[in-house]
Design a protein around this motif. Structure first.
Motif, PDB file in Angstrom:
ATOM      1  N   GLU A 511      36.634  44.671  34.938  1.00  0.00           N
ATOM      2  CA  GLU A 511      38.097  44.715  34.440  1.00  0.00           C
ATOM      3  C   GLU A 511      39.256  44.194  35.317  1.00  0.00           C
ATOM      4  O   GLU A 511      40.049  43.512  34.973  1.00  0.00           O
ATOM      5  CB  GLU A 511      38.545  46.193  34.307  1.00  0.00           C
ATOM      6  CG  GLU A 511      37.812  46.980  33.107  1.00  0.00           C
ATOM      7  CD  GLU A 511      37.818  48.532  33.192  1.00  0.00           C
ATOM      8  OE1 GLU A 511      38.587  48.973  34.111  1.00  0.00           O
ATOM      9  OE2 GLU A 511      37.487  49.052  32.276  1.00  0.00           O
ATOM     10  N   HIS A 512      38.600  43.815  36.668  1.00  0.00           N
ATOM     11  CA  HIS A 512      39.563  43.280  37.903  1.00  0.00           C
ATOM     12  C   HIS A 512      39.310  42.036  37.958  1.00  0.00           C
ATOM     13  O   HIS A 512      39.558  41.358  38.969  1.00  0.00           O
ATOM     14  CB  HIS A 512      39.578  44.029  38.836  1.00  0.00           C
ATOM     15  CG  HIS A 512      40.412  45.499  38.854  1.00  0.00           C
ATOM     16  ND1 HIS A 512      39.703  46.547  38.117  1.00  0.00           N
ATOM     17  CD2 HIS A 512      41.467  45.764  39.046  1.00  0.00           C
ATOM     18  CE1 HIS A 512      40.717  47.649  38.149  1.00  0.00           C
ATOM     19  NE2 HIS A 512      41.732  47.278  38.793  1.00  0.00           N
ATOM     20  N   GLY A 513      38.594  41.293  37.063  1.00  0.00           N
ATOM     21  CA  GLY A 513      38.317  39.775  37.343  1.00  0.00           C
ATOM     22  C   GLY A 513      37.065  39.433  37.964  1.00  0.00           C
ATOM     23  O   GLY A 513      36.717  38.236  38.213  1.00  0.00           O
ATOM     24  N   GLU A 685      38.930  37.593  46.368  1.00  0.00           N
ATOM     25  CA  GLU A 685      39.508  37.479  45.287  1.00  0.00           C
ATOM     26  C   GLU A 685      39.206  37.169  43.856  1.00  0.00           C
ATOM     27  O   GLU A 685      38.402  36.290  43.783  1.00  0.00           O
ATOM     28  CB  GLU A 685      40.647  36.288  45.617  1.00  0.00           C
ATOM     29  CG  GLU A 685      42.099  36.202  44.977  1.00  0.00           C
ATOM     30  CD  GLU A 685      42.934  35.051  45.651  1.00  0.00           C
ATOM     31  OE1 GLU A 685      44.114  35.505  45.447  1.00  0.00           O
ATOM     32  OE2 GLU A 685      42.448  34.102  45.541  1.00  0.00           O
ATOM     33  N   SER A 686      39.467  37.991  43.000  1.00  0.00           N
ATOM     34  CA  SER A 686      39.017  37.835  41.614  1.00  0.00           C
ATOM     35  C   SER A 686      39.928  36.933  41.021  1.00  0.00           C
ATOM     36  O   SER A 686      40.856  36.188  41.342  1.00  0.00           O
ATOM     37  CB  SER A 686      39.007  39.053  40.723  1.00  0.00           C
ATOM     38  OG  SER A 686      40.429  39.556  40.676  1.00  0.00           O
ATOM     39  N   THR A 687      39.400  36.263  39.548  1.00  0.00           N
ATOM     40  CA  THR A 687      40.146  35.260  38.935  1.00  0.00           C
ATOM     41  C   THR A 687      41.546  35.830  38.467  1.00  0.00           C
ATOM     42  O   THR A 687      42.531  35.142  38.556  1.00  0.00           O
ATOM     43  CB  THR A 687      39.415  34.986  37.698  1.00  0.00           C
ATOM     44  OG1 THR A 687      38.958  36.159  37.078  1.00  0.00           O
ATOM     45  CG2 THR A 687      38.054  34.241  38.136  1.00  0.00           C
ATOM     46  N   ILE A 688      41.481  37.371  38.214  1.00  0.00           N
ATOM     47  CA  ILE A 688      42.866  37.815  37.725  1.00  0.00           C
ATOM     48  C   ILE A 688      43.985  37.809  39.064  1.00  0.00           C
ATOM     49  O   ILE A 688      44.970  37.529  38.976  1.00  0.00           O
ATOM     50  CB  ILE A 688      42.550  39.377  37.250  1.00  0.00           C
ATOM     51  CG1 ILE A 688      41.747  39.249  35.897  1.00  0.00           C
ATOM     52  CG2 ILE A 688      44.096  39.864  37.108  1.00  0.00           C
ATOM     53  CD1 ILE A 688      41.402  40.472  35.351  1.00  0.00           C
ATOM     54  N   GLU A 689      43.077  38.167  40.127  1.00  0.00           N
ATOM     55  CA  GLU A 689      43.740  38.127  41.311  1.00  0.00           C
ATOM     56  C   GLU A 689      44.447  36.957  41.680  1.00  0.00           C
ATOM     57  O   GLU A 689      45.280  36.807  42.270  1.00  0.00           O
ATOM     58  CB  GLU A 689      43.405  39.072  42.651  1.00  0.00           C
ATOM     59  CG  GLU A 689      42.752  40.154  42.119  1.00  0.00           C
ATOM     60  CD  GLU A 689      42.102  41.086  43.130  1.00  0.00           C
ATOM     61  OE1 GLU A 689      41.989  42.187  43.445  1.00  0.00           O
ATOM     62  OE2 GLU A 689      41.134  40.331  44.022  1.00  0.00           O
ATOM     63  N   ARG A 690      43.373  36.038  41.561  1.00  0.00           N
ATOM     64  CA  ARG A 690      43.785  34.574  41.931  1.00  0.00           C
ATOM     65  C   ARG A 690      45.126  34.016  41.006  1.00  0.00           C
ATOM     66  O   ARG A 690      45.943  33.485  41.463  1.00  0.00           O
ATOM     67  CB  ARG A 690      42.703  33.755  41.678  1.00  0.00           C
ATOM     68  CG  ARG A 690      42.912  32.152  42.191  1.00  0.00           C
ATOM     69  CD  ARG A 690      41.778  31.348  42.124  1.00  0.00           C
ATOM     70  NE  ARG A 690      40.593  31.763  42.838  1.00  0.00           N
ATOM     71  CZ  ARG A 690      39.644  32.394  42.309  1.00  0.00           C
ATOM     72  NH1 ARG A 690      39.403  32.494  40.909  1.00  0.00           N
ATOM     73  NH2 ARG A 690      38.616  32.591  42.991  1.00  0.00           N
ATOM     74  N   ALA A 691      44.925  34.309  39.745  1.00  0.00           N
ATOM     75  CA  ALA A 691      46.160  33.792  38.902  1.00  0.00           C
ATOM     76  C   ALA A 691      47.347  34.625  39.099  1.00  0.00           C
ATOM     77  O   ALA A 691      48.442  34.008  39.294  1.00  0.00           O
ATOM     78  CB  ALA A 691      45.668  34.098  37.333  1.00  0.00           C
ATOM     79  N   ALA A 692      47.230  35.914  39.393  1.00  0.00           N
ATOM     80  CA  ALA A 692      48.684  36.562  39.965  1.00  0.00           C
ATOM     81  C   ALA A 692      48.942  35.963  41.317  1.00  0.00           C
ATOM     82  O   ALA A 692      50.303  35.881  41.160  1.00  0.00           O
ATOM     83  CB  ALA A 692      48.149  38.299  40.124  1.00  0.00           C
TER      84      ALA A 692
END
Length: 843
Positions: A511-513, A685-692
Motif C-alpha cells: 500500500e505504501h509503494g 524510499e518507495s515509489t509513492i514516497e518518491r513521487a511525493a
C-alpha cells in the motif's frame, strides 16, 4: 540502526557483486570512523588526561603547602573530599542542564573554565585557593560529564553504542597511568627548567598544572569545531528544574534494571573507595613511599582499562547481566588477596586484577544503562550515577581512616607474622579494612548476580567456560556489500502469530509503494519444500542432522531468493531465519549456540536481517493457539519451548539495535502497528514516497526561487535606498563643507578688517605721539632759547654792572669818588641789588 542501513545503489550495483567485508557491530575501527564521535573521543581523552594529571598535581601540591606531617595527610584528604563534595549539591542540576541546554556549548565552556582555573592554582600558590579551585573544577566537571555521556548515543548508531561506550570508558580510565607517567616526567623536567623560569623553583608541581590546563584548552578547541546532532528534552524545558530532576530520579527508581545497575555500581565503588583513600598509608606500610603510591595508582587504572577493553571481547556471548555481578564479586576476591599478602610487587599484580574486574563491571553497567535509558532522561540518569558515586566515595573516604584506626585498636595492629627467617609479613589496620571491603564487594556482587540473572537454571561455570572456549566462533564473517533493499525477519515461538504479521506487513508495504517479497523458512523453494517435509513431518532425526538440514535449506533460500530480491531493491520479509536455528537447535536441542550460529553464518555468507521482530509468547499460550496440529518441533514439551523463548530474548537483548521484541499476547493490529512504527523510519524510499518527495521538492524549489526573487527584489530596493541615503549624506556633507568654508572665509575677512583697523589706530596713535613729541621739543627749544636769552641779558647786565663798579672804584681811588649814602631802613638801590646779585652768582 538507520545509520547503518545502506542507501540506494548506483546503476552498477544492480546484480550480485562480489562479497565486500563489512565491519561487525562491535568493531572499534568502525566506531572511530564516525568523525563526530572520533573528535569527541579525542577531546574526552585530553580532558581525562588533564583530570588525572590535575588530581596528581593538586594532591602533591597540597602535601607540599602543608607544614606538618599530619597536616600533609589532611591536606591530601581535603583535596579528595573537595573534588567529590560538590556532587551532593550540583549533581542533580548538572543532569538537568545536560537534558536542557545545547550540550556542545556545555562541553566547550566547561573545558575553557577548567583551563582558567588550573592556571590560577600555581599563579596564586596558596592552599586555600587550591581548595577553592578544586571545588570549582569539580563543579564544572559535574556539568561536563553528563553532557558528554548523553551525547555519545546521538553520535553513533545504536548497534555500535556498546563499542563507543567501551572506547569512552577506556580512554577515561586508561589515561590515568599515562597521566601518572607524565606527572613523574614533568616533575623531573621542572628541576631542569627552574633555572630558566624562576617561577618553577621549589615548586615541581607547577609545570604539571600548566600542562594539565593546556589539555583542557585543546579539548575545548576540538569540541568547538565539532558539529553533532542535539537531542534534548524540549518538554522538560517547560518544567521547573526541581521537577525535571525528580522525574529523572523517579525513572531510576521505577525501572528495575536501571535501579539494580545503579545500586550495584554504587556498592562496587563503595568497596573500591577504601582502596583509594587508604592507598598512601598502605604503600607507606610496605616501605614504598610516594613512588609506590604512584605505581599503585597507575596499576589500578591500567587494570580498569584492560578490563574494559578485554572483557567485552573475551566474553562476547556471555550474559551481560551475569557478567556485571560476577565482575563485582571477582573484584572483592582481588581485594582480599591484596589485604592478605602485604608485598609491594604482588600488590601491584593484585591491583591490576582488581582494576580489571572493576573495569569490566563498569563498562557492562554503563553499556546497559546507555541501551536502556532514553535520550530525554539520559543526562539526568548519568548525572545521578556520577553524583551518587561521588557521594559514596566521600562517605568511604571519611570513614576509611576511622575504620582503619578502629581496627588497629581493636585487633592490636600492626602485627608482624614471621613466615621464616627471611620472610615476615606486617598487617595493619589498613589491610584489615581492605579485607572488609573485599567481603563487602563479594556480597554486593552476589546480590546483584541473583537479582539480574537472566539465565536461571544454567550453570554459571559451564556458561562461562562455554563463552571462553567458543569465543572464536562469535566473530561473524564479513557481510556482502550493502544492498538497496531491506531484510526483515519474524522470529518467536510456535503459535506466536508470525505468519499473520508477515501477511499484514506485506499488505502495508504494498500500500505504501514498496515491493515486498514474503517468504519463510524452511520451504520457500522447491528443494526447501522437500526438506521442510522431512524436518517437520518426517521421522526422527538426530539433532545435528536437523541443524544441518535447516542450514542447507537456509543456504539455498538465501542464494536463490533472499539476496537477489535485496539487490533488486525489494523488501524481503521472512517467517524465521538464522535465530530460529540458534534458539531451537542451539539451545532447545543443546547443540551449543556458538556452533549453530557459526553454521548459519557460513550458510548465509554472513547475511543478517536489518530488523528482527521477536514475537514473545509463553509456551502454554503458544500451545493453546496451535490447537491439535503439531509438527516435530511443536510436539516438544514446554520446558523445550521455554528454553527457546529465553534464547530469543537473550539474542534480542545483546543486539537491541537490530531487534524489536513485541508481546505476542497483544492483538494482531497492535503488534502490526508497533512493527510498522519501528520499521518505517529505516525503509528505503518507495515509489509513492518518491513521487511525493518530488512534488514537495518541486514546490520547495518554486518557493525557494520565489523567496530568492523576493530577496533579490528586497536587495535591489535596499541598494537603491542605500544609494539615495549615501547621495543625501554626500550632499549634506558638501553643504556642511561649503558652509564651513564660507564661515572660515568670513572669519578671515573679519580678522583682516580688525587687523587693518588696529593698524590704522596704531598709526594714528603714533602720529599723535610724534606730534606731541615734536610740540614738546619745540616748547623745550623755545624755553631753552628764552632761558639762553635771559641768561645773556643777565650776563650783559652783570657785565655792565661790573664795568660800572670797576669804573666807580677806579674813580674813588683816583678822583676821590664819594660813595652814596643809604639811610638806615631804606632798601638798597636797584643798581646795588643787581650788583650784589651778580657778585653772589660770581662767587
Amino acid at each position: 540502526m538507520s545509520a547503518s542501513l545502506p542507501g540506494p545503489p548506483e546503476a552498477s550495483d544492480v546484480g550480485l557483486p562480489p562479497a565486500v567485508p563489512e565491519a561487525p557491530d562491535h568493531d572499534i575501527r568502525a566506531v572511530l570512523a564516525i568523525t563526530p564521535f572520533r573528535r569527541l573521543w579525542l577531546a574526552l581523552g585530553l580532558s581525562s588526561l588533564g583530570d588525572w594529571l590535575g588530581l596528581l598535581a593538586t594532591t602533591a601540591l597540597a602535601a607540599t603547602l602543608a607544614q606538618t606531617s599530619s597536616g600533609k595527610l589532611l591536606a591530601v584528604s581535603g583535596v579528595f573530599v573537595l573534588r567529590l563534595a560538590p556532587a551532593v549539591l550540583f549533581g542533580p542540576l548538572a543532569g538537568v542542564v545536560a537534558d536542557r541546554l545545547p550540550r556542545r556549548w556545555v562541553l566547550v565552556y566547561g573545558d575553557v573554565l577548567r583551563f582558567v582555573l588550573f592556571c590560577t592554582i600555581p599563579l596564586i600558590g596558596t592552599l586555600w585557593w587550591l581548595y577553592v579551585a578544586t571545588v570549582l573544577v569539580e563543579i564544572v566537571g559535574l556539568f561536563w560529564m553528563p553532557a558528554k555521556d548523553a551525547t555519545v548515543p546521538n553520535l553513533v548508531p545504536r548497534k555500535r553504542l556498546e563499542a563507543a561506550n567501551q572506547l569512552s570508558l577506556v580512554v577515561t580510565y586508561g589515561s590515568a597511568p599515562v597521566a601518572a607517567l607524565l606527572f613523574s616526567g614533568l616533575t623531573l623536567a621542572s628541576g631542569v627548567l627552574d633555572g630558566v623560569w624562576s617561577h618553577l623553583e621549589g615548586n615541581p608541581t607547577y609545570l604539571a598544572l600548566y600542562v594539565n590546563a593546556l589539555t583542557f584548552l585543546v579539548s575545548a578547541l576540538v569540541i568547538w569545531r565539532l558539529e553533532f546532532p542535539q537531542s534534548t528534552n524540549r518538554a522538560a524545558k517547560q518544567e521547573s528544574i526541581l521537577r525535571t530532576a525528580v522525574e529523572g530520579w523517579q525513572y531510576i527508581g521505577r525501572t528495575p534494571l536501571v535501579r539494580g545497575l545503579v545500586l550495584g555500581m554504587l556498592g562496587a565503588f563503595a568497596a573500591g573507595g577504601f582502596v583509594i583513600g587508604l592507598a598512601p598509608a598502605f604503600v607507606s606500610a610496605l616501605g614504598a613511599g610516594s613512588p609506590g603510591y604512584g605505581t599503585l595508582f597507575a596499576a589500578v587504572f591500567l587494570g580498569m582499562a584492560l578490563g574494559m577493553w578485554i572483557a567485552p571481547r573475551l566474553l562476547s556471548e556471555f550474559s551481560r547481566r551475569r557478567l556485571f555481578g560476577l565482575s563485582i564479586a571477582a573484584a572483592g576476591v582481588w581485594l582480599i588477596l591484596l589485604s592478605s599478602i602485604p608485598n609491594m610487587a604482588l600488590a601491584v599484580f593484585f591491583t591490576v586484577g582488581l582494576g580489571s574486574c572493576a573495569g569490566a563491571a563498569w563498562v557492562t553497567g554503563y553499556t546497559l544503562l546507555g541501551l536502556e535509558v532514553g535520550d530525554d532522561v539520559r543526562g539526568r540518569t548519568f548525572a545521578f550515577v556520577q553524583s551518587m558515586v561521588r557521594v559514596v566515595l566521600i562517605s568511604v573516604l571519611a570513614l576509611g581512616p576511622i575504620v582503619a584506626a578502629t581496627l588497629s585498636r581493636v585487633l592490636h595492629l600492626p602485627t608482624t607474622v614471621h613466615i621464616n627467617d627471611d620472610v615476615a609479613l606486617t598487617y595493619t589496620g589498613v589491610m584489615a579494612t581492605f579485607l572488609l571491603a573485599g567481603l563487602g564487594a563479594i556480597a554486593i556482587g552476589y546480590v546483584s548476580y541473583r537479582q539480574m540473572d537472566d539465565r536461571k537454571g544454567v550453570s554459571l561455570v559451564a556458561d562461562l567456560a562455554l563463552a571462553i572456549s567458543q569465543r572464536q566462533l562469535h566473530d561473524p564473517p564479513a557481510r556482502r556489500s550493502p544492498y538497496p533493499g531491506r531484510f526483515v525477519a519474524f522470529e518467536g515461538g510456535d503459535g506466536a502469530g508470525k505468519s499473520t504479521q508477515v501477511r499484514l506487513l506485506g499488505e502495508w508495504l504494498g500500500e505504501h509503494g514498496h515491493t515486498p517479497l514474503l517468504t519463510r523458512e524452511p520451504g520457500a523453494t522447491d528443494a526447501g519444500a522437500k526438506m521442510r517435509d522431512v524436518l517437520l513431518h518426517g521421522g526422527d532425526l538426530s539433532p545435528r542432522a536437523e541443524a544441518l538440514l535447516f542450514a542447507a535449506d537456509r543456504a539455498h533460500h538465501v542464494e536463490t531468493v533472499v539476496r537477489p530480491a535485496l539487490y533488486r531493491g525489494e523488501i524481503v520479509v521472512t517467517d524465521r531465519f538464522a535465530d530460529s536455528s540458534i534458539a531451537y537447535q542451539g539451545t532447545g536441542r543443546d547443540l551449543g549456540t556458538a556452533e549453530v550460529a557459526q553454521l548459519s553464518r557460513w550458510a548465509t555468507e554472513g547475511l543478517v536481517p536489518d530488523l528482527t521482530i521477536v514475537l514473545d509468547v509463553e509456551p502454554d499460550t503458544g500451545r493453546s493457539r496451535r490447537a491439535d496440529e503439531h509438527d516435530r518441533l511443536e510436539q516438544e514439551p514446554d520446558d523445550f519451548h521455554a528454553r527457546v523463548r529465553e534464547r530469543f530474548l537473550a539474542l534480542a537483548q545483546r543486539a537491541p539495535s537490530r531487534y524489536l521484541v513485541v508481546d505476542a499476547a497483544l492483538g494482531p493490529q497492535e503488534i502490526h502497528r508497533r512493527v510498522v512504527q519501528r520499521l518505517a523510519p529505516v525503509l528505503p524510499e518507495s515509489t509513492i514516497e518518491r513521487a511525493a518527495r518530488e512534488v514537495r521538492e518541486a514546490a520547495d524549489e518554486q518557493a525557494r526561487q520565489a523567496a530568492q526573487r523576493q530577496r533579490e527584489h528586497h536587495a535591489q530596493v535596499e541598494e537603491q535606498v542605500l544609494a539615495e541615503r549615501q547621495a543625501r549624506r554626500r550632499a549634506e556633507e558638501q553643504a556642511r563643507r561649503a558652509a564651513r568654508e564660507q564661515a572660515e572665509l568670513e572669519a578671515k575677512v573679519q580678522a583682516a578688517a580688525e587687523q587693518a583697523a588696529a593698524a590704522k589706530a596704531a598709526a594714528e596713535r603714533a602720529a599723535a605721539e610724534q606730534a606731541e613729541l615734536e610740540a614738546r621739543a619745540a616748547a623745550a627749544a623755545r624755553d631753552r632759547a628764552a632761558r639762553e636769552a635771559d641768561e645773556a641779558a643777565r650776563e650783559a647786565t652783570r657785565q655792565a654792572a661790573r664795568e660800572a663798579t670797576h669804573r666807580g672804584r677806579h674813580h674813588r681811588a683816583d678822583d676821590t669818588l664819594v660813595q652814596p649814602t643809604v639811610a638806615p631802613g631804606e632798601p638798597p638801590a636797584l643798581e646795588d641789588e643787581i650788583f650784589d646779585l651778580g657778585e653772589r652768582e660770581q662767587r
